[in-house]
Design an enzyme around this catalytic site. Structure first.
Site, PDB file in Angstrom:
ATOM      1  N   HIS B 329      -7.786 -24.490 -15.225  1.00  0.00           N
ATOM      2  CA  HIS B 329      -6.992 -26.169 -14.846  1.00  0.00           C
ATOM      3  C   HIS B 329      -7.043 -25.424 -13.280  1.00  0.00           C
ATOM      4  O   HIS B 329      -6.932 -26.345 -12.048  1.00  0.00           O
ATOM      5  CB  HIS B 329      -5.913 -25.903 -15.793  1.00  0.00           C
ATOM      6  CG  HIS B 329      -6.277 -26.625 -16.716  1.00  0.00           C
ATOM      7  ND1 HIS B 329      -6.396 -26.354 -17.842  1.00  0.00           N
ATOM      8  CD2 HIS B 329      -6.516 -27.525 -16.824  1.00  0.00           C
ATOM      9  CE1 HIS B 329      -6.736 -26.981 -18.853  1.00  0.00           C
ATOM     10  NE2 HIS B 329      -6.423 -28.316 -18.634  1.00  0.00           N
ATOM     11  N   GLY B 330      -6.714 -24.244 -12.849  1.00  0.00           N
ATOM     12  CA  GLY B 330      -6.601 -24.465 -11.538  1.00  0.00           C
ATOM     13  C   GLY B 330      -6.582 -23.002 -11.080  1.00  0.00           C
ATOM     14  O   GLY B 330      -6.094 -21.807 -11.457  1.00  0.00           O
TER      15      GLY B 330
END
Lengths: 331, 513
Positions: B329-330
């Site tokens: 996701h990041g």
């Protein structure tokens, strides 16, 4: 492909009806006063959005120039409104007929185009006071209802102009503020929308001078001007955008001033954020305008710390406005 | 180009018309349709930044070549590994390089070694996490002989770049999407109508709810310490609002993607199955970002042994999946912690006794799941670890209380006579309308302003009611009034709301992943 045409037609109908409704409502209301011509664009205490300054200054000029032979112009951004008209007029000769031909967030391009527009109309530019603002050096021209340039004096297309306003009207915060204001008769500001305040009073249609009562109202009602903003004593030097982007506009301005044999002053406006021109830009301005360039940022530096003299970091109160005019004409 | 931008409003009808007009050209018309879709997909991507199109094309070429080579029985593992390595390397370079570089620098400096590391000044290519994962999935499926590799590179290119799902998923499996791309597509009026409806519903969720509520959340989360000190309740409300924002944003995107694709006669997998009505952790992950969880299950969890091993090993496998999911996701520690949180919750949920209390309502569990997921967004949305640590205790306490209250309310609702509660609801709604009218008559500016400010929350509540009623279907607007006139009014009202809710088009949250 059974039903393909039916699908297209039904989809078009379903989308078209709301679009027509919204466009129709916008045309009927004309909230920004851009679709029709009006005798005056400011009605005291009227709860409408403040009209686009770029448009008002041009349309009002077209109307009023039939009565008055204007030959003295104040050009610049909204900051120009902070220079009191009566004080400026006191320095002008008796034959001067002054007019504020300014617009919000006016760049040098905008100033040059306005002067070219006057020139093309065959109007005399005998006197001029030009306000340049380091904060208005931008990579892009602004595109929102308050700041978009008027197509007649810019390269903005009429389509873009109208699309900007209709999009601005149906911006979720704006339409909510507008509806709230219309229902209650009081300013209803949703989030960032703060321009549905009563229209300013003291507007002079002849000179197009509007005292900063809008800023004054905002300062008193919403606290702007009474709230402090972070001090920035180190200052911000802008990139050399003037040299890179606006040198041709500078040439156009000087050419028009020369041809009209204009008695002019160019003011570098102060701001409380201490934003200043890049040294290269400053050098170019000095080389272009010589002694007619009045850099107020240094002499007025001490006043930038007194926040009671400012509405916000860019708009100063009349006390500073008068000092700037004095500096320009007594120097 | 984003779905909620003006260029897309012009772009899609053109593609739609060309695509279906090309479909009339004969039995092999699908090849022309594919060419149109590929050109459209590349235009769609290049609209954002044409330079990164080369990256997408590069991944396509390597996936195509290595898959063909892997299909020959010799060195299949080697060629599959090569493509996986290329995809992972691309992802790491553009997404994680700076994260690893900065953390290694910090690690070495704690030991007193000040090494001059460098970071890359690159823009994160939109959708890179999605198309690299899809490419890896394709390679592995070929290696496992689940699919035969496609010999036409244009088909592989379209599979990876198909514009409705290119930038934010769903991450399609080749076995599902590829057969649809290499056969004649037929126009079905009913499918297209339902697709258009789904896209409209997605746009409503994104523009009317998510974008409007995001302004409030951004305002609070840009100064979390200030709000914690002066108005701590605001932070909890902001986190609950963010739960709505991210759901409407991502599921709205997926509804548009799926709807648009169905208008083109291609079915994408359902990425959201009304996760807000999940009653336990397992259900949540069967309903939220389904395609990503499928991908992790097929290509990481099962190869690690899945649950067919010891309890400890199963726990480790679950933790690994969620750790990678967080990192996917990041490139930030807050996302890693988000993964750890879900890993721990999933492990605990897996080994909790499964028996439901006999007195419980069938809907008990929903409030607790909403609270648990909202708590996870604290990790997700916090600007940094310091703020996250500050927000977490307050959120934990408030959300626990809310969950408890919610469970009692759900139980009461179930136990009480339904007719009575329905009547109470109608009376409450009528009273709310009466209050609004009274405020209008008495010109109460503050009340009107408050109503207008709260409108996005009202639409959020309407969305929840609509989706609750449609929870056994595939999207919210599938359950439409039977009367044609009423249906028409509904569609037009939604379009009116979308048009009057526009602001600067904002990117979908999942574009950054």
């Amino acid at each position: 492909m059974e039903g393909f045409s039916r699908f297209i037609l039904r989809s078009l109908f379903i989308v078209a009806v709301p679009v027509v409704l919204l466009v129709g409502a916008y045309v009927a209301v004309d909230p920004f006063k851009v679709l029709r011509h009006y005798d005056t664009y400011y009605h005291y205490q009227e709860l409408d959005p403040i009209p686009n300054l770029a448009m008002v200054s041009v349309r009002n000029y077209e109307q009023q120039s039939k009565i008055h032979n204007y030959n003295a112009f104040l050009l610049g951004s909204s900051i120009a409104q902070c220079l009191p008209a009566d004080h400026w007029i006191s320095y002008l000769p008796l034959d001067a007929e002054p007019y504020y031909l300014n617009s919000n967030q006016s760049t040098l391009t905008s100033i040059a185009r306005r002067m070219a527009w006057l020139d093309a109309r065959g109007d005399s530019i005998k006197y001029a006071l030009i306000v340049v603002d380091p904060a208005e050096l931008n990579d892009h021209e602004p595109y929102d209802p308050a700041h978009i340039a008027y197509p007649e004096v810019s390269d903005v297309s009429w389509l873009k102009w109208h699309f900007t306003f209709i999009k601005g009207f149906y911006h979720r915060d704006f339409i909510a503020s507008w509806l709230g204001t219309k229902i209650t008769g009081q300013p209803v500001n949703i989030r960032t929308i703060k321009n549905l305040e009563p229209n300013p009073h003291g507007y002079d249609q002849r000179t197009n001078y509007m005292p900063c009562t809008f800023e004054e109202i905002q300062a008193t009602t919403s606290g702007i001007g009474h709230l402090s903003w972070p001090a920035n004593n180190e200052g911000v030097v802008r990139p050399p955008l003037l040299t890179q982007r606006y040198s041709s506009d500078l040439d156009r301005i000087t050419d028009i001033l020369r041809r009209h044999n204009t008695d002019y002053r160019v003011i570098i406006a102060p701001n409380a954020h201490h934003q200043s021109f890049h040294p290269v830009d400053l050098q170019l301005l000095r080389a272009t305008f010589g002694s007619r360039l009045i850099d107020t940022t240094g002499p007025l530096d001490s006043l930038t710390h007194d926040q009671s003299l400012w509405y916000d970091p860019y708009h100063f109160r009349p006390e500073i406005g008068c000092m700037i005019i004095d500096m320009a004409y007594l120097q | 180009m984003t779905f909620n931008s003006l260029p897309f409003v012009v772009f899609f009808p053109i593609v739609f018309l060309l695509y279906w007009l090309a479909g009339r050209t004969g039995s092999k018309s699908w090849r022309l349709q594919n060419l149109i879709l590929l050109c459209a997909s590349y235009t769609f991507y290049a609209w954002w930044d044409w330079r990164y199109l080369c990256l997408l094309m590069g991944v396509t070429v390597t996936t195509y070549i290595t898959s063909l080579l892997a299909a020959r029985r010799d060195h299949a593992l080697l060629w599959t590994t090569v493509n996986i390595a290329i995809c992972v390397l691309t992802l790491v370079t553009f997404k994680y390089f700076n994260f690893f570089s900065e953390n290694l620098q910090w690690l070495f400096s704690t030991f007193g070694w000040n090494i001059d590391w460098f970071t890359l000044e690159v823009l994160l290519p939109v959708g890179i996490s999605f198309y690299t994962f899809q490419a890896i999935g394709y390679s592995v499926d070929v290696y496992r002989r689940e699919i035969t590799p496609e010999r036409n590179i244009a088909h592989v290119a379209l599979f990876l770049a198909y514009f409705p799902q290119l930038v934010a998923g769903p991450i399609e499996r080749a076995a599902h999407l590829m057969p649809q791309l290499i056969r004649q597509r037929k126009w079905h009026y009913a499918t297209a109508v339902d697709g258009a409806r789904q896209a409209l519903w997605g746009m409503f969720k994104k523009v009317v709810i998510a974008d409007a509520l995001a302004v409030y959340v951004d305002g609070v989360m840009s100064h979390p310490s200030y709000y914690l000190a002066h108005a701590p309740g605001t932070v909890v409300v902001a986190m609950l609002t963010f739960a709505m924002v991210i759901y409407c944003d991502f599921s709205g995107y997926c509804d548009i993607a799926r709807g648009v694709s169905r208008c083109l006669g291609i079915d994408l997998m359902q990425n959201f199955r009304f996760p807000l009505f999940a009653r336990n952790v397992k259900q949540w992950w069967q309903r939220w970002n389904v395609s990503l969880m499928h991908w992790f299950r097929s290509y990481i969890y099962f190869p690690l042994g899945g649950s067919r091993c010891s309890r400890l090993r199963t726990c480790i496998n679950i933790m690994i999946v969620f750790l990678i999911s967080g990192l996917w996701h990041g490139a930030s520690w807050t996302f890693v912690l988000w993964g750890v949180y879900w890993g721990v919750i999933s492990v605990v949920g897996r080994f909790l006794p499964k028996r439901r209390l006999s007195i419980a309502s069938p809907y008990n569990g929903i409030p607790s799941m909403i609270a648990l997921s909202t708590l996870s967004w604290v990790f997700f949305r916090s600007p940094n670890i310091v703020d996250m640590v500050a927000i977490l205790p307050l959120s934990l306490v408030s959300l626990s209380l809310l969950a408890l209250g919610g469970e009692i309310a759900v139980w009461t609702w179930h136990k009480l006579n339904h007719r009575l509660t329905m009547n109470l609801t109608i009376v409450s709604a009528l009273m709310a309308v009466a209050i609004i009218i009274a405020c209008t008559i008495f010109n109460t500016t503050a009340a009107i302003a408050a109503i207008l400010r709260w409108l996005p929350w009202v639409w959020g509540a309407v969305m929840l009611v609509v989706e609750w009623r449609a929870r056994h279907l595939t999207h919210g607007l599938q359950q439409v009034p039977r009367s044609a006139a009423l249906r028409l009014v509904c569609y037009m009202a939604i379009i009116l709301l979308i048009l009057t809710s526009t602001a600067q088009p904002t990117a979908f949250i999942y574009f950054q992943f």
